[in-house]
Write a protein that holds these residues in place. Structure first.
Motif, PDB file in Angstrom:
ATOM      1  N   LEU C 100       2.160  -5.889  -7.807  1.00 57.76           N
ATOM      2  CA  LEU C 100       1.806  -6.760  -6.685  1.00 57.76           C
ATOM      3  C   LEU C 100       0.906  -7.907  -7.128  1.00 57.76           C
ATOM      4  CD1 LEU C 100       1.396  -4.292  -3.683  1.00 57.76           C
ATOM      5  CD2 LEU C 100       3.347  -5.683  -4.352  1.00 57.76           C
ATOM      6  N   PRO C 143      -3.282 -13.640   9.578  1.00 57.56           N
ATOM      7  CA  PRO C 143      -2.494 -14.666   8.886  1.00 57.56           C
ATOM      8  C   PRO C 143      -3.430 -15.628   8.157  1.00 57.56           C
ATOM      9  CG  PRO C 143      -1.655 -14.340  11.095  1.00 57.56           C
ATOM     10  CD  PRO C 143      -2.935 -13.546  11.003  1.00 57.56           C
ATOM     11  N   MET C 290       0.044 -16.612   3.888  1.00 63.53           N
ATOM     12  CA  MET C 290      -0.102 -15.218   4.323  1.00 63.53           C
ATOM     13  C   MET C 290       0.402 -14.269   3.230  1.00 63.53           C
ATOM     14  SD  MET C 290       1.089 -13.251   7.775  1.00 63.53           S
ATOM     15  CE  MET C 290       0.879 -11.448   7.877  1.00 63.53           C
ATOM     16  N   ALA C 291      -0.416 -13.272   2.911  1.00 66.31           N
ATOM     17  CA  ALA C 291      -0.033 -12.247   1.940  1.00 66.31           C
ATOM     18  C   ALA C 291       1.068 -11.378   2.526  1.00 66.31           C
ATOM     19  CB  ALA C 291      -1.242 -11.375   1.602  1.00 66.31           C
ATOM     20  N   GLU C 292       1.998 -10.942   1.678  1.00 66.67           N
ATOM     21  CA  GLU C 292       2.970  -9.947   2.134  1.00 66.67           C
ATOM     22  C   GLU C 292       2.182  -8.699   2.539  1.00 66.67           C
ATOM     23  OE1 GLU C 292       6.265  -9.844   2.636  1.00 66.67           O
ATOM     24  OE2 GLU C 292       6.438 -11.974   2.175  1.00 66.67           O
ATOM     25  N   PRO C 293       2.383  -8.223   3.769  1.00 70.73           N
ATOM     26  CA  PRO C 293       1.478  -7.199   4.329  1.00 70.73           C
ATOM     27  C   PRO C 293       1.798  -5.771   3.882  1.00 70.73           C
ATOM     28  CG  PRO C 293       3.052  -7.886   5.995  1.00 70.73           C
ATOM     29  CD  PRO C 293       3.346  -8.716   4.771  1.00 70.73           C
ATOM     30  N   PHE C 294       1.663  -5.523   2.579  1.00 71.90           N
ATOM     31  CA  PHE C 294       1.843  -4.163   2.076  1.00 71.90           C
ATOM     32  C   PHE C 294       0.689  -3.285   2.570  1.00 71.90           C
ATOM     33  CE2 PHE C 294       4.413  -6.562  -0.939  1.00 71.90           C
ATOM     34  CZ  PHE C 294       5.545  -5.773  -1.005  1.00 71.90           C
ATOM     35  N   VAL C 295       1.037  -2.177   3.150  1.00 69.38           N
ATOM     36  CA  VAL C 295       0.012  -1.272   3.680  1.00 69.38           C
ATOM     37  C   VAL C 295      -0.718  -0.602   2.519  1.00 69.38           C
ATOM     38  CG1 VAL C 295      -0.366   0.833   5.017  1.00 69.38           C
ATOM     39  CG2 VAL C 295       1.239  -0.912   5.833  1.00 69.38           C
ATOM     40  N   GLY C 296      -2.024  -0.730   2.525  1.00 65.49           N
ATOM     41  CA  GLY C 296      -2.841  -0.109   1.495  1.00 65.49           C
ATOM     42  C   GLY C 296      -2.941  -0.915   0.220  1.00 65.49           C
ATOM     43  N   ALA C 297      -2.547  -2.194   0.281  1.00 66.83           N
ATOM     44  CA  ALA C 297      -2.456  -2.993  -0.947  1.00 66.83           C
ATOM     45  C   ALA C 297      -3.804  -3.528  -1.396  1.00 66.83           C
ATOM     46  CB  ALA C 297      -1.483  -4.143  -0.752  1.00 66.83           C
ATOM     47  N   SER C 298      -3.992  -3.507  -2.719  1.00 70.46           N
ATOM     48  CA  SER C 298      -5.143  -4.136  -3.365  1.00 70.46           C
ATOM     49  C   SER C 298      -4.816  -5.547  -3.834  1.00 70.46           C
ATOM     50  CB  SER C 298      -5.586  -3.297  -4.566  1.00 70.46           C
ATOM     51  OG  SER C 298      -6.147  -2.078  -4.142  1.00 70.46           O
ATOM     52  N   GLY C 299      -3.595  -5.938  -3.665  1.00 68.42           N
ATOM     53  CA  GLY C 299      -3.147  -7.266  -4.023  1.00 68.42           C
ATOM     54  C   GLY C 299      -1.769  -7.437  -3.439  1.00 68.42           C
ATOM     55  N   PRO C 301       1.854 -10.337  -3.287  1.00 66.26           N
ATOM     56  CA  PRO C 301       2.443 -11.645  -3.534  1.00 66.26           C
ATOM     57  C   PRO C 301       2.297 -12.540  -2.318  1.00 66.26           C
ATOM     58  CG  PRO C 301       4.146  -9.912  -3.459  1.00 66.26           C
ATOM     59  CD  PRO C 301       2.825  -9.241  -3.303  1.00 66.26           C
ATOM     60  N   VAL C 302       2.248 -13.819  -2.589  1.00 71.64           N
ATOM     61  CA  VAL C 302       2.153 -14.808  -1.517  1.00 71.64           C
ATOM     62  C   VAL C 302       2.953 -16.027  -1.961  1.00 71.64           C
ATOM     63  CG1 VAL C 302      -0.008 -15.765  -2.441  1.00 71.64           C
ATOM     64  CG2 VAL C 302       0.578 -16.100  -0.023  1.00 71.64           C
TER      65      VAL C 302
END
Lengths: 308, 308, 308, 308
Positions: C100, C143, C290-299, C301-302
């Protein structure tokens, strides 16, 4: 550009299409009979087991040159996860993404095609993105267990590692057979040691990849004459690379896989096996090397074991 | 919540910590000696090879309940790619993403912990997201080959498939040993057949998952008494599920993996093996079942083969 | 080893813990108000849109040094698949595996911890292998749209690309602000151009990675004083690498993410934006990122876009 | 089986092949001009930002029916990893495997083909396993920002959610345009709300998937007449499913993507947007929705934001 006449002549001489029926999907693995197994088992002397797979790791043999053939990305999907409350039994799980041909593997019969055809005259377009190899996939293979014979070409030449430009020839195979004091016979799986993997084991992936010693375009006839069931070695490219015939890449792949229907193995670590065989003066063993049965696979990881 | 006294008593009785030294990372696999292998090889009668792995496919046994334990996603990274121009040799490659415990697999010794400890008193936090299992990882395992013994519990009970609520007990194991007309001995790998996998083979993954027959919390003592090297069966959960002891999940896992240091196998297809063994009246064989050697793995796919 | 006093002093001065409540999970993104957006929208002059993301490809910026941070492996899971028979509508689908943080991305607030704590005094062990970041995950971010300001440090120094050893200082930021003829204000997202990405665009990943110009440990105070909402730049490491303080790696990450609760962006391609801003004499714009809203993500892609 | 005459007539009427040149790879995105952006920006009233992407999670909208279109598998590749010794700054990283069309996404122009052709008369076999879409890939798309218009069909019908059998017709679009008190014009991105996603938000993935309301085969002409740049909605299938024309699956996909060269969006969450637009009595906004620029992609995740 048509394939050279030299290739076409070789192809005709080793071709096995139709030999085991028009529906056959396993090629020379047909040659491994129960009798072969019984004889191989009877040949076990010490009970020593030697692993031939490289550890599967993120810094494996792939250098990134071939897109998609990625080294294993191993991740933990749970670490000591107490599923049912604290201070109870906790679980750890893992997942992986990897190229099926990335590490110690078997090439399946669909790994190469030429002139639009696969082994046994099957159409190359029977491979789809959706389903993979709809014909000849590695999941069709029976358990790959047989007598294994180590042909230790590096040892024949009195070296730890053959030079990059060394084409392993039928003469090399003859000499190694003599060193092994056995005769390669129908159903055997032959392991060819070049020592090239010592580059990787020493940390040099680039040197391991290229230039590489490997099988000459003249070897398929040798294997065909002896009805070998499969061949594996300790290189990334299997055949000599760069190739022997100008403008013809992967001719040995095409002869072995497409014409003969014979599986090839790559990135097998034969170093410990070589030491053991030489010490015992015996180069045959029971080889157990079943491919992970991915449905539709053109290649698959294998964790081979030699039982001496 | 402390673990129940019943569990703690069982744990003490089967504990192998320190038995093979404080640095040991392979547990009961130490029990597989060269002599065991020689005897197993000598027991091969027909040379018949029976595969025990399920095909690896996108619609495998996982139902999505356990995040991360995903069925194999097999993709083609090249299809008949003519790397060096048209009408030459073309290559097809594949890649996969999968949970290492998703299909036919071995649980590694780090797959469960309890009370913060792993086998041989190693700290549970030696497992990291970065490196996986830094101790006791499956890549440390020697080649997993030994005598295999099928204990066909379903056959003992005169059924194709044990009911979901059936806990396989020591008494069941005794009866199956009698049916097998052999004595389980040190270094053996025991395969326990419940028939549960017939649910999956018939297309019903939900019924396969739960409720499941499986090993009782009383079985680890039985395996410990005989110095079994490893145990595998034909269920998703290995042990009876839901569990026998209230509020104690995965007690058999904790006893086998953490206390004894004994690998467990799951999702093994024992149906064809059962037929063959019964027909031959012989339930032992050479079993070759080396785990794919993922570095730091808590579990790994395996393509086991029984050689009869 | 305790963190140096110099770091601790800086940390105290930029700390935002509790500023937006003890439950806050978005940090300085709180500073982006509707009013900020209205003003930014009102500042749009030409309507020109400039993309700031690098294409996502297998030969992306990662060199393999960081296990797990793998370049995108893009595969086709179907190609012209005629789902309902031949000569009908056919579909093509794709899948990807990637780190990510591998390409143009935002660091989430959990990307670094120090002394066992995350932003807003949250425990570092709230991140699990099972669920990722259970607190402060990137999916919590609103956002990410605001006024963007390009601080073109390379241009200030009259160069296309700052040298590897260049620490971007508060004085550099002041000079770039002057060049931009605007004042950085509360809620702005600041883009810092070093030109380092030109190495990658020219095909040299190694030079891109290291040594790298980047933000000095003195810059967080500058961002804190102006209440900047987020900062991104055109390097792999964000901060100068190797670092300025001996034996203290990633101090800027720790100050920005842990102390301030401010997102960082890396591997943003600011080359075209720099040209456009310079040509127009205007260095502010509406930035949508806006960051791709991965649940639990520490990073995550945008694909940022500047609208001028 | 040839495609029905009804389809062929529709195809001819909406065809844009050659309209932007024979080399065009972006289709109706050509219609988004700087002027369109300036007008859209000028229409921003409150500065409120509304996210339209579903969170990316393992239990996303995919049910496993479509192999390869897998929900995101998010894993941590490092958790608080102290790269340079204990008690220093520690990092956490993540990785993902997912289908590019698995969640909120844009269909790229290569997502469907018919009769062997893609948009602009490009050959369908320009898509390869090795490189993906070698023509028309989503990485070719310019930043997808434009005026967005919500056509709230559910609201027009006085319901939260249209029934599964509802084909959204041109008449529906007219009525929703009237409700929106705006005229859809060249370069607009139109968002069609059916309310179907409420099934998923309520936890019922199966009901969300099928049967689904969706766009009628009659709608492409409506979009074509207004020169719409792109269309997205809140369903899995985009078009009504099962389809309207017997034995013709995905006709709307074929008309929009292949004939018009117009991107389609699926799985967009329009619920909050609907509430806000209705409350404000205003259904247009600046929409920022750049696809993640995967090279060769037939689809890509997007995190769209409406700025009101």
């Amino acid at each position: 550009m048509p394939l050279p006449q030299e290739f076409q002549d070789l192809a005709r001489r080793v071709n096995n299409w139709g030999r085991w029926g028009t529906d056959d999907e396993i090629g020379t693995l047909n040659l491994i009979t129960d009798e072969v197994i019984r004889a191989a088992a009877a040949g076990i002397r010490t009970g020593r087991r030697i692993p031939l797979a490289l550890p599967l790791r993120h810094d494996g043999v792939q250098t990134g040159l071939i897109p998609g053939r990625v080294n294993p990305l191993h991740t933990m999907t749970a670490i000591n996860q107490e599923l049912f409350g604290p201070h109870t039994v906790a679980t750890s799980d893992d997942a992986v993404t990897m190229g099926l041909q990335a590490a110690t593997h078997w090439d399946g019969l669909t790994h190469v095609s030429h002139s639009g055809r696969l082994y046994n005259d099957r159409p190359a377009d029977s491979i789809t993105a959706h389903a993979g190899a709809t014909l000849l996939g590695l999941e069709k293979a029976p358990p790959i267990v047989s007598r294994g014979v180590l042909l230790d070409i590096a040892r024949v030449h009195g070296t730890d590692r053959l030079p990059g430009g060394h084409a392993v020839t039928p003469e090399d195979l003859d000499a190694a057979e003599e060193l092994a004091r056995t005769t390669v016979r129908s159903g055997d799986i032959v392991l060819i040691r070049t020592g090239q993997i010592r580059h990787y084991l020493a940390g040099d992936r680039e040197a391991y990849a290229f230039p590489s010693p490997g099988l000459s375009v003249r070897t398929p006839e040798w294997f065909h004459a002896r009805d070998v069931a499969a061949v594996a070695n300790d290189t990334l490219t299997f055949e000599i690379f760069p190739p022997e015939i100008e403008n013809l890449w992967l001719p040995v792949h095409a002869l072995d896989l497409v014409e003969m229907g014979m599986l090839q193995g790559q990135n097998w670590n034969l170093e410990e096996l070589s030491e053991s065989c030489a010490a015992a003066g015996r180069f045959s063993f029971l080889l157990s090397a079943m491919a992970e049965p991915f449905v539709g696979a053109s290649g698959a990881p294998v964790a081979p074991v030699a039982i001496l």
